[in-house]
Design an enzyme around this catalytic site. Structure first.
Site, short mmCIF file in Angstrom:
data_model
loop_
_atom_site.label_atom_id
_atom_site.label_comp_id
_atom_site.label_asym_id
_atom_site.label_seq_id
_atom_site.Cartn_x
_atom_site.Cartn_y
_atom_site.Cartn_z
N LYS A 199 0.84 -1.21 0.00
CA LYS A 199 0.00 0.00 0.00
C LYS A 199 0.87 1.26 0.00
O LYS A 199 0.52 2.27 -0.61
CB LYS A 199 -0.93 -0.01 1.22
CG LYS A 199 -1.86 1.19 1.29
CD LYS A 199 -2.85 1.08 2.43
CE LYS A 199 -3.77 2.29 2.48
NZ LYS A 199 -4.81 2.17 3.53
N HIS B 208 -8.78 -31.50 -33.40
CA HIS B 208 -9.65 -30.36 -33.07
C HIS B 208 -10.58 -30.68 -31.90
O HIS B 208 -11.78 -30.41 -31.94
CB HIS B 208 -10.44 -29.91 -34.29
CG HIS B 208 -9.57 -29.49 -35.43
ND1 HIS B 208 -8.65 -28.46 -35.33
CD2 HIS B 208 -9.45 -29.97 -36.69
CE1 HIS B 208 -8.02 -28.32 -36.48
NE2 HIS B 208 -8.47 -29.24 -37.32
#
Length: 510
Positions: free
Chosen positions: A136, A273
């Site tokens: 922070k 696929h």
């Protein structure tokens, strides 16, 4: 003003060098417990956190850094005169650098014999609090959670150029790290409480690698893994040969892996696929692969093959005959490796062929949201099939029906699988109507469809698919049942002497 660094790490990698460099740069070092001992053993001056807080570590170290002397020194804004005045009044000194990594919660819960008490004791409280406080205040406090960043931080400090951008990047890594840590704890406790779908759903994954591109070259992509996942996973696969895996490779390989895990006997699965194009089982792996190849010798070209036994010399020689992208197996004999590594681009992956012991969730992203469901673990084990027709399937037909059902579960809907004699003959995938999927499967099967079985992932809303099956020579059908017009399909089967069984279980795969 004197600079101060607070070091408290469970991962001691690079600690001594980092501490020595900070000392050379004039930082006063403050530390706790085992970290302090490691620094002292390296001959580097270090103060105890208790000297700063003027309060002893208590409760077996559960409370040691949760103190205003620590968090005041981290959270005070250096450009805020009020904050600085309060520090001076309370005799609190600023802390300019924090290096913290956390109790090994992930490693603890990964142990087979871990108890709930052990897990709880490895939930870090002070560490995340210091990290968040320092992150922070990143404009004033350099915060390091990853030993890999020690060198970058030292170089920046030496040049007095640890930039705003670098500090912000380090802070971002901290918040990702603590979020990951908290997510693992949340998941652990959610599992203990058996809440499958809690009010918030938090997931965390760790990066395996950046990929060259995504599904298409203009898309970016990366590959992530779930922490402590137990079971078959490409994220933990070992690559023995070939080019780097692509996004599509991973998708297809995972599809092949999911199918081959359905079988206990030697099995081979070819995928193109994300749909299986050939599946075979046999007495040997060689036999299984030959059957899978014969299931669709055209589509397998350039595909992916998954095998559930060690690849031996004979099977490797057969695999080498055609172009394949990837071969997945639990292991490869040295003779097999000698053969297959002659193809330098052929990717060889070893994967642990075990299903996860616990039910997993499948996650699917949608625009602005996430769909979560159990993985489809549905099988015919313990289920009595419902014979819907006048004729019951023969023993061989029943054997083939079960094979077809295992495969159709993994074919994109609408899905049809035609099979006979321990192998698939044709697969129809992803069609907008079921009879269209059936026609594709029968065209692939050709004359071999005579005497075959047909598996459908969902029920028949009308008898046209049964009529197509009868014309192709199918003698038995397996499907979920449940249509309002089931009787039409049953009547069509009875007309043609086809045996049909209902599973009362659907396998849609979109």
């Amino acid at each position: 003003m004197k600079k101060r660094a607070l070091l408290s790490v469970s991962d001691k990698q690079g600690l001594s060098n980092f501490a020595a460099e900070l000392h050379e740069l004039g930082y006063e070092l403050v530390s706790t417990g085992g970290t302090k001992r490691s620094i002292e053993e390296a001959g580097i001056p270090v103060r105890s956190i208790s000297e700063i807080t003027e309060f002893p570590e208590i409760m077996d170290g559960r409370v040691k850094t949760l103190h205003p002397a620590v968090h005041g020194g981290l959270l005070a804004k250096r450009d805020n005169s009020g904050h600085i005045s309060q520090l001076e009044e309370l005799d609190i000194e600023t802390i300019d650098l924090v290096a913290v990594n956390l109790y090994p919660f992930k490693e603890t819960i990964a142990k087979e014999d871990v108890t709930e008490a052990d897990a709880i004791e490895n939930i870090d409280i002070g560490g995340p609090t210091m990290l968040r406080a320092a992150a922070k205040s990143f404009e004033d406090v350099a915060v390091v959670v990853d030993p890999a960043d020690y060198e970058k931080v030292i170089e920046g400090l030496k040049e007095d150029s640890l930039s705003y951008e670098t500090r912000r990047q380090l802070a971002a890594k901290v918040f990702r790290h603590t979020a990951n840590y908290d997510a693992m704890i949340a998941e652990y406790f959610t599992t203990l409480t058996e809440e499958a779908y809690p009010e918030t759903y938090t997931v965390t994954y760790e990066k395996v690698q950046s990929l060259r591109y995504g599904e298409n070259p203009h898309q970016t992509a990366s590959f992530y893994k779930k922490a402590n996942y137990q079971g078959a996973s490409l994220a933990s696969a070992e690559q023995l040969n070939g080019k780097e895996l692509s996004y599509n490779n991973i998708q297809d390989a995972n599809a092949a892996l999911e199918v081959v895990l359905e079988f206990n006997q030697p099995a081979a699965v070819a995928v193109k696929h994300m749909n299986p194009c050939g599946v075979g089982v046999g007495e040997s792996l060689y036999d299984a692969y030959v059957k899978a190849y014969e299931g669709d010798p055209v589509s397998i070209f350039g595909g992916i093959v998954a095998l559930n036994r060690e690849v031996d010399e004979a099977t490797a020689a057969k695999l080498k005959e055609i172009f394949l992208e990837i071969i997945i197996a639990p292991s490869f004999s040295q003779e097999a490796l000698d053969i297959l590594t002659q193809k330098k681009n052929l990717r060889l992956l070893t994967v642990e062929m075990t299903k996860p012991e616990t039910q997993m969730h499948k996650l699917t992203s949608v625009n602005g949201g996430l769909l979560v469901q159990d993985t489809d673990e549905g099988s015919l084990d313990g289920i009595e099939l419902e014979v819907a027709t006048e004729r019951e399937p023969s023993e061989q037909e029943l054997h083939d029906l079960k094979l077809g059902w295992k495969v159709v579960k993994h074919v994109k809907s609408n899905a049809i699988v035609v099979a006979k004699g321990d192998r698939t003959l044709g697969v129809g995938a992803g069609q907008m109507n079921r009879v269209g999927a059936a026609k594709i499967a029968f065209e692939q099967a050709g004359e071999e469809a005579k005497g075959s079985i047909m598996a459908s992932d969902a029920f028949f809303p009308m008898p046209d698919t049964v009529e197509a099956a009868a014309a192709a020579g199918v003698t038995a059908i397996i499907q979920p049942g449940g249509s309002k017009r089931d009787q039409d399909s049953i009547d069509a089967c009875n007309k043609h002497g086809i045996a049909m069984v209902f599973t009362r279980m659907r396998h849609f795969k979109h």
